[in-house]
Design a protein around this motif. Structure first.
Motif, short mmCIF file in Angstrom:
data_model
loop_
_atom_site.label_atom_id
_atom_site.label_comp_id
_atom_site.label_asym_id
_atom_site.label_seq_id
_atom_site.Cartn_x
_atom_site.Cartn_y
_atom_site.Cartn_z
N GLY A 95 40.49 -7.44 21.23
CA GLY A 95 39.82 -6.50 20.34
C GLY A 95 39.36 -7.18 19.06
N ILE A 96 39.25 -6.40 17.98
CA ILE A 96 38.66 -6.89 16.72
C ILE A 96 39.68 -6.81 15.58
N LEU A 97 39.63 -7.81 14.71
CA LEU A 97 40.49 -7.88 13.53
C LEU A 97 39.62 -8.27 12.34
N GLN A 98 39.78 -7.54 11.22
CA GLN A 98 38.99 -7.85 10.03
C GLN A 98 39.65 -8.97 9.22
N ILE A 99 38.82 -9.96 8.85
CA ILE A 99 39.25 -11.09 8.02
C ILE A 99 38.53 -11.01 6.68
N ILE A 100 39.25 -11.27 5.59
CA ILE A 100 38.66 -11.29 4.25
C ILE A 100 38.73 -12.71 3.69
N PHE A 101 37.57 -13.20 3.24
CA PHE A 101 37.52 -14.51 2.58
C PHE A 101 37.20 -14.32 1.11
N GLU A 102 38.07 -14.84 0.26
CA GLU A 102 37.81 -14.95 -1.18
C GLU A 102 38.15 -16.38 -1.59
N GLU A 166 27.98 -6.21 22.37
CA GLU A 166 28.49 -4.92 21.93
C GLU A 166 28.78 -4.03 23.13
N GLU A 167 29.61 -3.04 22.91
CA GLU A 167 29.94 -2.08 23.98
C GLU A 167 28.73 -1.25 24.35
N ASN A 168 28.73 -0.79 25.62
CA ASN A 168 27.70 0.12 26.11
C ASN A 168 26.30 -0.41 25.77
N SER A 169 26.08 -1.65 26.10
CA SER A 169 24.82 -2.33 25.77
C SER A 169 23.62 -1.62 26.40
N ASP A 183 27.41 -11.71 28.49
CA ASP A 183 27.68 -10.31 28.84
C ASP A 183 29.18 -10.09 29.05
N LEU A 184 29.84 -11.09 29.61
CA LEU A 184 31.28 -10.98 29.86
C LEU A 184 32.11 -10.95 28.58
N PRO A 187 33.29 -6.09 24.95
CA PRO A 187 34.63 -5.50 25.08
C PRO A 187 34.79 -4.59 26.29
N ASP A 188 33.77 -3.79 26.62
CA ASP A 188 33.93 -2.88 27.76
C ASP A 188 34.02 -3.65 29.08
N ILE A 189 33.22 -4.71 29.22
CA ILE A 189 33.30 -5.53 30.43
C ILE A 189 34.65 -6.25 30.49
N GLN A 190 35.12 -6.75 29.36
CA GLN A 190 36.41 -7.43 29.35
C GLN A 190 37.55 -6.48 29.71
N ARG A 191 37.46 -5.23 29.27
CA ARG A 191 38.47 -4.24 29.67
C ARG A 191 38.45 -4.05 31.18
N ASN A 192 37.25 -3.96 31.75
CA ASN A 192 37.12 -3.77 33.20
C ASN A 192 37.74 -4.92 33.97
N ILE A 193 37.43 -6.15 33.53
CA ILE A 193 37.97 -7.32 34.23
C ILE A 193 39.49 -7.38 34.07
N ARG A 194 39.98 -6.96 32.92
CA ARG A 194 41.44 -6.93 32.70
C ARG A 194 42.10 -5.89 33.63
#
Length: 640
Positions: A95-102, A166-169, A183-184, A187-194
């Motif tokens: 999935g996704i994680l937000q990173i902050i750079f200062e 992106e999902e639902n391309s 394409d792989l 995230p939605d395709i990766q969920r399917n393969i998982r």
């Protein structure tokens, strides 16, 4: 459809963050230096990992890690520079994680690199986990936290991808399949393969616990004449001879039963040279099994428990057992299909007796030629515009109909009917009553040979369900269809062919009909159907030599032909064969329905398109002439 178990994926061993080391070479005094001719990309490659180890996947970082240091790696989903502070969405398979750079936290060098980040750069970030200052993002699994970066390494740069990851391309499938490796990443395709991987793992574990042995069978085999077209492989060692790629491991798994292995299974790669559609590929994977000393009930029972486990673990769905069962004959009469979708009604009604005295030529001709008149009730659609009805007529013609007759019951009880002038008001009323019609309903009729009528109304029923949004992907309706015909007559070949395959056991009570009425013999065959899709099928196999020889005779094989094609199996039958039966699922179809995909291409890592080609690798392709010479093959001109 797929449940969120809340469990973390098994993750790599966690390591403490290794401090950043400057890339470069060491001189005689042990000091690091950068070669003068090293460009930016080489510098990036040189610094690369340098002992840095990932501690977490993105969504494995939770609020329990607040205050801790983590090292995460992945792809840049997007980067937003707000002037003095840079927000980066980091994506990996979890999935996704937000990173902050200062700059005050990560230093000038890392901040300068962060300013240059673009979509799909591969990066490694070390930093401290914090609670989100700007409020929770409920759309993300990591929406409560973020990582304040202390260092950044760019592991690989990326050109601008040809479409957004992106999902639902909405990108055309042809372009996505050309760049399938991109394409792989979606995230939605990766969920399917998982999910596909999880289904395979769960299946292996379940069948092992049930006493099945996983045994591989050959993929270079002898071609057999029944079923779909084989993919052929020329032999260099035996010029002019060919292997076939297996359409299924059928004969080998029967031989394994002859060999005493009792319970076998395999996740088998299979190949069929046939026209493609949404739930069909030229190469696919079967969950294949065979059991000895069993009959129909034993096979159905163990497979019901397998399905219950899979759908509970993957979809959090409690399947009620035993599953609904229906004979092939009942399925055809009620739904016009041997794989009926049970999520909605709109069942077929046979009104042949009701209209047998009609003067309507379409009905009359069908009945005189041994056919039938059947209809479906599209409840509440009586006000459907003529234009839409005409479109349904055209749709029906695509399945062999010469036309469709319709009768709409108006709200005031009067009728709007395409054949009203051929029937009295009383006859129309009797017909509507036989169809269970109410004011506001639309009745659609087909009249022809049964095969055509079933084809037309079975498909029309599904088309209406699509238009009326009755096909809910999160509503699962399982069905066993049993007692298929053993044989079906092929007008094209002028003979009976096996509906499943030539090794299917007939129903004991029907075997006496094999000579005088072969088409009436039922088989000990069964299909498992989910939401109108055949997930798998199987049968009890013939284990007596005399019945097998008779089957080959009915199918038009001479003794010599049967010996030539299946001699190894017939020879094995001379040495003691246990009663046995089996079943095979299409793994791709099972996963497709679990995840709510519209095509099995969305659950296969590298699928083919409609013409069985691969847009990414451009296979099939021409080969070097030297290879053809070695195989004794010459490609002739098409005109020749």
């Amino acid at each position: 459809m797929v449940k969120d178990t809340g469990r973390k994926e098994e993750r790599p061993r966690a390591y403490l963050y290794a401090p950043k080391k400057r890339a470069g070479k060491r001189n005689a005094q042990g000091h690091t230096y950068m070669p003068k001719n090293m460009g930016r990309k080489e510098e990036i490659m040189a610094e690369s990992m340098l002992g840095l180890k990932r501690s977490h996947r993105c969504t494995e970082v939770t609020k329990d890690n607040v205050g801790s240091e983590v090292t995460v790696m992945g792809w840049v989903q997007k980067s937003r520079n707000k002037g003095g502070i840079i927000f980066v969405d980091l994506r990996d398979r979890s999935g996704i994680l937000q990173i902050i750079f200062e700059e005050s936290n990560c230093g000038a060098e890392s901040f300068a690199k962060a300013e240059k980040l673009r979509s799909e750069f591969v990066i490694a970030v070390a930093g401290e986990v914090e609670s989100r200052a700007g409020g929770v993002n409920e759309n993300l699994a990591t929406g409560e936290i973020e990582v304040r970066a202390k260092s950044l390494r760019i592991l690989s740069e990326s050109e601008t991808p040809p479409f957004p990851i992106e999902e639902n391309s909405k990108t055309k499938e042809e372009l996505r399949l050309k760049y399938r490796y991109l394409d792989l990443r979606r995230p939605d395709i990766q969920r399917n393969i998982r999910v596909r991987s999880q289904v395979a793992t769960l299946t292996r574990a379940f069948l092992a616990e049930e006493g099945f042995l996983e045994i591989e069978t050959p993929t270079l085999i002898k071609s057999t004449p029944e079923g779909a077209r084989d993919y052929l492989v020329p032999s260099r060692v035996h010029p002019g001879s060919f292997y076939a790629l297996p359409q299924s491991p059928q004969l080998y798994k029967q031989l394994l039963m002859c060999s005493g292995y009792d319970r076998y299974f395999q996740l088998a790669r299979c190949y069929r040279d046939e026209d493609l559609r949404a739930d069909r590929q030229p190469e696919f994977t079967q969950i294949d099994m065979e059991l000895s000393f069993v009959d129909v009930e034993d096979v159905l029972e163990v497979n019901e428990r397998l399905l219950k486990k899979l759908f509970k673990e993957i979809c959090n769905l409690d399947i009620e057992l035993p599953l609904t069962r229906m004979t092939w004959r009942e399925a055809m009469d009620r739904f016009g299909s041997d794989k009926p979708d049970m999520r909605f009604g709109m069942e077929l009604k046979n009104v042949s007796q009701v209209v047998k005295d009609t003067e309507f030529a379409v009905f009359k001709s069908a009945l005189e030629n041994g056919g039938s008149v059947r209809g479906i009730n599209a409840e509440g659609q009586g006000a459907m515009p003529r234009k839409k009805i005409d479109a349904l007529v055209e749709y029906a013609k695509g399945f062999g109909a010469k036309g469709l007759a319709y009768l709409a019951v108006n709200e005031d009880g009067t009728y709007k009917c395409s054949f009203a002038k051929f029937m009295t008001e009383e006859e129309l009323h009797t017909l509507a009553e036989a169809m269970g019609a109410k004011p506001g309903d639309l009745l659609l009729f087909a009249a022809d040979r049964d095969k055509v009528v079933f084809d037309v109304l079975g498909n029309l029923r599904l088309e209406l369900a699509r238009q009326l949004d009755l096909l809910k992907k999160d509503h699962f309706k399982f069905l066993w269809v049993t007692e298929f015909p053993l044989l079906e007559y092929s007008e094209e070949q002028g003979r009976f062919t096996a509906m499943h395959h030539p090794f299917t056991m007939p129903m004991d009570e029907d075997w006496a009909l094999i000579d005088r009425d072969p088409g009436a013999v039922r088989a000990k065959a069964y299909d498992i159907v989910l939401n109108g899709t055949e997930l798998g099928g199987g049968s009890v196999r013939i284990h007596q030599s005399d019945i097998q020889s008779k089957m080959f005779e009915v199918l038009g094989f001479t003794k010599e032909q049967a010996k030539d094609q299946f001699g190894f199996l017939l020879d094995a039958f001379k040495y003691g064969v246990p009663p046995h039966a089996g079943l095979a699922y299409g793994l791709d179809r099972v996963v497709m329905l679990m995840v709510g995909a519209d095509s099995i291409r969305d659950v296969i890592a590298f699928p083919k398109v409609k013409d069985a080609s691969c847009l990414m690798t451009e296979a099939p392709a021409q080969v070097d002439t030297k290879q053809l010479v070695e195989l004794g093959i010459e490609i002739s001109d098409e005109k020749e």
